[in-house]
Design an enzyme around this catalytic site. Structure first.
Site, PDB file in Angstrom:
ATOM      1  CE  LYS A 116     -17.159  11.471  18.630  1.00 31.08           C
ATOM      2  NZ  LYS A 116     -18.409  12.173  18.734  1.00 31.08           N
ATOM      3  CE  LYS A 199     -13.636  13.636  12.336  1.00 30.34           C
ATOM      4  NZ  LYS A 199     -14.877  13.037  12.713  1.00 30.34           N
ATOM      5  CE  LYS A 202     -18.212  18.364  17.671  1.00 26.30           C
ATOM      6  NZ  LYS A 202     -19.578  18.713  17.290  1.00 26.30           N
TER       7      LYS A 202
END
Ligand code: TYM
Length: 337
Positions: A116, A199, A202
């Site tokens: 992130k 994966k 979003k």
């Protein structure tokens, strides 16, 4: 009367609005089935959501939307405790204690943080994002759960939870249940339709590989029909050599209850197109009533808010004594009454 059943705690970030197929198959579906045999606590992780910038109005809207989707999926507010993390102040309070038990290096090794932070860049990487896994530790430990149903990407955070529970118990005496990750092998990781080795997420590079449950079913069907498949033409489950086809077979199997083997037989000698067209129908048949049920809940925000308020009250009945016990153990003076 106090319940004898074991507990389950899990959470989902309300930041994206619509859940995707990975959220549903990897986590929320298990939340529904676990209600049968556990005391279940499910949380909208709105404190986690603000670790990256959120528009305040969108966050409020998406929090209700997330609650509506959880209910539409089959979580029953009579049997499960559904609540917003920010309604239960004990989460932030226990997180501080846990922050003071976590090594800086230990937190630096969290792969979700690294991923992130790479996406956010130096400017967008907040201290909140860094300590996000520690807040998750507090979320879990407050409820003394035995099981934490999540997808594979959350395994490391549950491991950290176990480590910190054990550390706290060793330092201050038995206080927390050491929980386990409840991860089903088949649905632990649902992959992106365009990039089937990554994966489904979003924050995917392209929306084409992401199946959002609340999207127009027609658009979803199109995404599935244009999913990336592999070289060759055989419809066979082989993660290594055929990641695209394997992901589609796995989604198909999990939405229908058929086995992957039965599907391989069904599609023997057929082309990829046939599999994709049929899977598009399967997904549309699933999302259409799901969206309708979600909209019904959204049409009555007062009821949704009441469910969350009642949930927060029940959550605090468990979270508050756990926090008090932890505060006592670390040596905080109890306020005089
Ligand atoms: P979040 O909101 O990113 O995801 C919610 C759940 O969906 C699972 N998931 C997947 N499963 C399979 N395949 C995928 N492609 C996929 N993508 C997501 C996640 O593993 C998760 O179970 N930090 C958590 C929220 C949280 C939490 C908690 C979870 C906060 N506190 C306490 C458990 C316990 C998160 O960001 O999940």
């Amino acid at each position: 009367m106090a319940s004898e059943r074991s507990r389950v705690l899990s959470g989902i970030q309300p930041s994206a609005g619509s859940f995707h197929l990975g959220n549903y198959l990897g986590a929320v579906r298990q939340w529904v089935s676990l209600q049968e045999s556990y005391d279940t606590y499910y949380m909208l992780a709105d404190l986690h959501a603000i670790t990256v910038a959120q528009d305040p109005e969108a966050l409020r809207t998406n929090t209700r939307l997330s609650a509506a989707q959880i209910l539409a999926a089959g979580v029953d507010p009579e049997r499960s405790v559904l609540f917003a993390q920010s309604h239960v102040p004990e989460h932030a309070e226990l997180a501080w204690v846990m922050n003071c038990l976590t090594g800086f290096g230990e937190a630096s090794r969290m792969t979700q943080f690294k991923d992130k932070a790479a996406k956010q860049g130096a400017e967008g990487t907040t201290v909140g994002l860094f300590t996000y896994p520690v807040l998750q530790v507090a979320d879990i430990l407050l409820y003394q759960p035995q099981q934490v149903p999540v997808g594979e990407d959350q395994r490391q955070h549950v491991e950290l939870t176990r480590d910190l529970a054990e550390r706290f118990n060793a330092r201050y005496g038995e206080t927390f249940v050491v929980p386990e990750a409840y991860i089903l092998k088949e649905t632990a990781k649902i992959y992106d339709l365009q990039e089937p080795t990554a994966k489904m997420s979003k924050s995917a590079a392209s929306p084409k590989g992401l199946v959002n449950l609340m999207d127009e079913p027609k658009a979803t069907a199109k995404k599935i029909r244009s999913a990336v498949t592999d070289t060759g033409s055989e419809i066979r489950f082989d993660r290594e050599n055929k990641p695209g086809v394997s992901n589609l077979l796995n989604i198909y199997a999990n939405l229908t209850g058929l086995t992957v083997q039965a599907l391989e037989e069904k599609y023997q000698g057929k082309l990829y197109g046939a599999l994709k067209t049929d899977l598009a129908d399967v997904v549309v048949d699933f999302v259409t009533p799901f969206r309708d049920r979600t909209r019904e809940y959204l049409d009555d925000p007062a009821t949704l808010d009441k469910i969350l308020a009642a949930g927060a009250e029940k959550a605090r009945e468990v979270a508050s004594p756990t926090l008090t016990a932890a505060y006592d153990k670390v040596g905080f003076l109890r306020p005089a009454r």
